[in-house]
Design an enzyme around this catalytic site. Structure first.
Site, PDB file in Angstrom:
ATOM      1  N   ALA A  67       0.898  -1.260   0.069  1.00 33.80           N
ATOM      2  CA  ALA A  67      -0.016   0.099  -0.057  1.00 33.80           C
ATOM      3  C   ALA A  67       0.782   1.330   0.065  1.00 33.80           C
ATOM      4  O   ALA A  67       2.046   0.983   0.327  1.00 33.80           O
ATOM      5  CB  ALA A  67      -0.793  -0.058   1.190  1.00 33.80           C
ATOM      6  N   GLU A 125       1.108  -6.173   7.542  1.00 33.77           N
ATOM      7  CA  GLU A 125       0.351  -5.128   8.009  1.00 33.77           C
ATOM      8  C   GLU A 125       0.431  -5.017   9.612  1.00 33.77           C
ATOM      9  O   GLU A 125       0.573  -4.039  10.271  1.00 33.77           O
ATOM     10  CB  GLU A 125      -1.193  -5.154   7.606  1.00 33.77           C
TER      11      GLU A 125
END
Ligand code: NAD
Length: 696
Positions: free
Chosen positions: A63, A125
């Protein structure tokens, strides 16, 4: 076509390349471009299948974390992924470099995955206090099974392509990225291979697996939010229909992304990248090549430090006062490695290679050709100066002369040489082969090259190097002193050791100051206090009364079976001791202090706000370059919880005005040691936080 996405045809295969350097992060432009490219491939009747790859050094690495917390722009990621997964033509992800987080989630929405052997995939993450919010937690368990998926999402570990193939994440591994992936796509077309949508695969779990996993990892994940939410997501994958699982994942993602834990962990992530930047030592400062290291002293620290170099294949020569001391030091190193081998974490062959890196001597002439010498002899200025004078007389010109001192003045040590520009502090933490922190202590004449080399060497051996100034205790121990010191004042004013330790443990540190004191040994501090007694200013509040009396009873901590607490033979569980409690109450009485009943919140403030206040003084004096460096020191050297972001970030999260109000209250009640740091007052007056702080 979009600027960042390239679309070409290779026969019947559409090749979609992301060109968004440096790492092809999933920015709004990339998402928009991908949407368009797949639509184009979908609409072209000549195209039978598509290959998605990254231009430059990597696949879509992940991301774009710069977009976090900003208003959404561009095509929603979920929409892009849905379009890919539902494409009527096969899409093959062609992975090189890294496919992490959103990058892997993109690949999981392709129907097949091809990778070069060096590629790494993973869902990291959790390290930012998050979870993969674009289907990763729902799709990965369908490929690898829930147990493996739990490990991958809660650790954030990267998986090399060959292993990812074994797990089922990758379908094919080959050397040539583009040719290999196109050939693989052509083969799939020729075979009329099915459109393999991971969402349609089953996800099953045995009864009790999630509860067992939570229980087994309760200690490891204590205080963090994200590992638990990641587990919840995988559980949703196994218990809910796919679309409901996705909705649950979205909900939990929002919970994580707005949590203080994630804000803290993202702060730490950026802080780790900032820490290497030194304004007056630019990135391109030449570093000396270190081909041989010499270690002076083979004691606790010398042995541990030396192992770091042997581990990365740099020969280390150990110098000691006697052959006996060398044999003893080397014996401990050998046993250390042997333990790792017997736990299956190191091969015998690797251990042998590492042991072969060591040589020993008692003669300074033998180490003259070392590029870096690190001194770890007794903590005594005279001894250190003698060692440095000898080093100055034998070491080759340009060699870096480092000291592992924890408290002594680097400039005074350097004054024993005629090359102070080559002298620097390299303050490793114990156990030095394990602890990740290295404080690099800059002397007033340490040259840019010396600084750059010491910082770089630290990184090379896997440490996180933080540059600090030359003051008593440097950064970490200077702050620690305020914390442990206030602990004994807390005892005098009303708390008991078990109460303080529990509050600190619940806050998130591994243990409180008294359990820590018992582990380290109370006699060390006692002898320091005795040595300093004559010089102590008469107006200084003395916090040593209680520990002195405990030591007078021969209670030095775990090693004597008791200190602040009692310990049963072979057991490190602290047991409160009535005699210690009596001493504490007696001291309060003698000092005319009325004992207060504290709640945990007040204990936390009393014990931990000294870190913030001293941290601010350290910044003001220029002994640390930035607040986030202090956070990195505290997290990596002292076990401050990463999910609170380190003491300075924690202070920001409380609000500096609130911290200051408490410091003023403590100052009024307990005296000078609590005087608020001028920098803190200034920041509050300006309505700023540590995050806004810029060094003058
Ligand atoms: P230690 O007593 O375990 O080891 C010191 C070693 O130095 C001994 O083996 C001794 O024989 C040797 N030595 C003494 N004088 C010498 C000389 N003139 N030449 C060569 N060798 C000599 O001590 P340690 O705990 O390893 O501490 C060493 C240094 O590291 C100290 O400066 C200490 O402040 C610092 N330090 C210690 C810790 C810790 O937790 N122990 C942490 C950070 C830094």
């Amino acid at each position: 076509m979009s600027d960042v996405i390239d679309f070409t045809k290779r026969g019947a295969i559409g090749v979609i390349t992301v060109n968004s350097p440096p790492v092809n992060a999933l920015s709004a432009a990339v998402r928009d471009g991908l949407g368009e490219a797949f639509d184009k491939g979908q609409a072209d009747p000549d195209i039978k299948a598509m290959v998605l790859l990254g231009g430059g050094r990597t696949f879509i690495a992940g991301a774009d974390i710069r977009e976090f917390g900003k208003p959404p722009q561009g095509k929603p990621f979920a929409e892009v992924l849905g379009g890919m997964e539902n494409s009527s033509k096969i899409i093959v992800a062609a992975i090189h470099g890294t496919a992490l987080g959103g990058g892997l989630e993109t690949a999981l929405c392709c129907h097949y995955r091809f990778a070069v052997p060096s590629a790494l995939v993973g869902l990291p993450e959790v390290k930012l206090g998050l979870l993969p919010g674009a289907g990763g937690t729902q799709r990965l368990p369908r490929l690898v099974g829930v147990e493996k998926a739990l490990d991958l999402v809660t650790s954030g570990d990267f998986v090399p392509a060959p292993q990812a193939k074994e797990l089922g994440i990758i379908n094919e591994v080959g050397d040539d990225l583009l040719e290999g992936a196109v050939a693989f796509a052509e083969k799939l077309v020729a075979e009329d291979a099915p459109l393999r949508k991971i969402r349609d695969l089953p996800c099953e779990a045995e009864a009790g697996v999630f509860e067992a996993y939570r229980k087994a990892n309760a200690r490891k994940f204590r205080g963090f939010l994200a590992p638990w939410k990641n587990i919840d997501c995988v559980e949703a994958a196994a218990t809910l229909p796919f679309d409901e699982g996705i909705a649950r994942e979205r909900e939990l993602f929002t919970e994580c992304v707005t949590s203080p834990e994630s804000a803290a962990q993202r702060h730490v992530f950026f802080a780790e990248r900032e820490v290497a930047k030194i304004p007056d030592v630019p990135k391109d400062t030449p570093m000396k090549e270190i081909k041989k290291v010499a270690m002076i002293g083979a004691g606790t620290m010398g042995g541990g430090i030396a192992m770091n170099f042997a581990n990365v294949g740099i020969p280390v020569q150990m110098l000691e006062v006697s052959q006996e001391a060398l044999d003893k030091g080397l014996g401990i190193i050998q046993r250390n490695y042997q333990n790792t081998v017997s736990k299956g974490r190191l091969s015998q062959e690797k251990m042998d290679q590492r042991m072969a890196m060591f040589s020993t001597t008692t003669d300074y002439a033998d180490i003259a050709d070392a590029d870096l010498v690190i001194e770890a002899v007794f903590e005594n200025m005279e001894v250190k100066k003698e060692v440095f004078a000898k080093l100055d007389s034998v070491m080759k010109p340009g060699a870096i002369l480092a000291s592992n001192t924890s408290t002594l003045d680097i400039d005074e040590i350097a004054s024993a040489t005629k090359r102070p520009e080559s002298v620097i502090g390299m303050h490793f933490f114990s156990p030095a082969n394990v602890m990740r922190l290295l404080e690099v202590v800059r002397g007033k004449e340490s040259s840019a090259e010396t600084i750059a080399t010491a910082m770089g060497m630290g990184r090379k051996v896997g440490k996180i190097s933080v540059l600090v100034g030359n003051c008593f205790g440097f950064v970490g121990n200077r702050m620690l002193h305020g914390y442990t010191g206030e602990g004994t004042f807390l005892l005098e004013t009303g708390a008991l050791p078990q109460q303080v330790d529990k509050a600190i443990y619940d806050f998130g540190l591994a243990m409180g100051p008294f359990a820590m004191g018992d582990m380290a040994g109370l006699d060390i501090g006692w002898s320091v206090r005795k040595a300093k007694a004559a010089d102590r200013p008469s107006n200084e509040e003395y916090g040593g009364t209680i520990p002195d009396r405990i030591c007078e009873l021969g209670r030095y901590g775990q090693k004597t079976g008791g200190g602040y607490y009692d310990y049963k033979e072979g057991d490190r569980t602290p047991i409160p001791n009535a005699e210690v409690q009596a001493i504490i109450e007696q001291v309060s009485k003698e000092k005319n202090i009325e004992r207060t009943d504290y709640d945990d919140e007040e204990i936390i403030k009393r014990a931990l706000y000294p870190l913030i206040n001293i941290g601010a003084q350290i910044l003001d004096e220029g002994m640390a370059m930035r607040p986030s460096d202090i956070d990195i020191i505290y997290i990596n050297g002292y076990g401050f919880p990463a999910y609170k972001g380190g003491p300075m970030h924690w202070a920001d999260s409380i609000g500096l005005e609130n911290v200051l109000a408490d410091l003023q209250r403590f100052h009024a009640a307990y005296g000078e040691r609590w005087r608020p740091a001028p920098l803190l007052e200034k920041l509050v007056a300006e309505g700023k936080s540590f995050a806004d702080y810029q060094a003058a």
